[in-house]
Design a protein around this motif. Sequence first.
Motif, PDB file in Angstrom:
ATOM      1  N   GLY A  26     -51.054 -22.567  53.283  1.00  0.00           N
ATOM      2  CA  GLY A  26     -52.188 -23.446  53.079  1.00  0.00           C
ATOM      3  C   GLY A  26     -52.714 -23.297  51.674  1.00  0.00           C
ATOM      4  N   THR A  28     -56.318 -24.760  49.116  1.00  0.00           N
ATOM      5  CA  THR A  28     -57.491 -25.614  48.982  1.00  0.00           C
ATOM      6  C   THR A  28     -58.051 -25.438  47.576  1.00  0.00           C
ATOM      7  N   LEU A  45     -60.429 -23.689  55.040  1.00  0.00           N
ATOM      8  CA  LEU A  45     -58.961 -23.672  55.091  1.00  0.00           C
ATOM      9  C   LEU A  45     -58.466 -22.855  56.288  1.00  0.00           C
TER      10      LEU A  45
END
Length: 147
Positions: A26, A28, A45
């Motif tokens: 992930g 962000t 996130l």
Amino acid sequence: MNGHPAVEPTGPTAAPPASRVLALRGATQAASNDPHEIVRATTELLRELVTRNALDPADLISIWFTASPDLTAAYPARAAREMGFVDVPLMCASEIDVPGGSPRAVRVLIHTHSARPRAEAAHVYLHGAASLRPDLVTGAPAGSAEA
Ligand SMILES: C=C(O[C@@H]1C=C(C(=O)O)C=C[C@H]1O)C(=O)O
């Protein structure tokens, strides 16, 4: 030999493994190099990763974070601790300072036990980080942060 097979039986009659290891990515973008903003973006996130992959916190193995070199005000791992992942090994590092790299980026790599096959892993790239891996950005479920 004692009459027992040396290894567990394999093949169609063998029981499936109770659990496998799944890796999730992930990223962000924090609004600024401010502790509150770094923790806020990281919390969002992590929540999305947990929700979209139906993660059980008890199954988490470890969480790695990187912060782009312009993010120095807080460790992203703080967000994980504040969410209650206090017994999950966490690590933070600085991302490679590649020219033109994404600013104010928090990246995460989660290892977890999961029965979910890798093809069904929901990697999460939010906000300005969505352009990092457009091939991995999938439709967000209703109620997500991007909605
Ligand atoms: C593209 C990204 O940024 C960087 C580049 C990566 C890559 O080329 O695979 C992986 C992680 C980061 O070091 C990402 O976070 O996915």
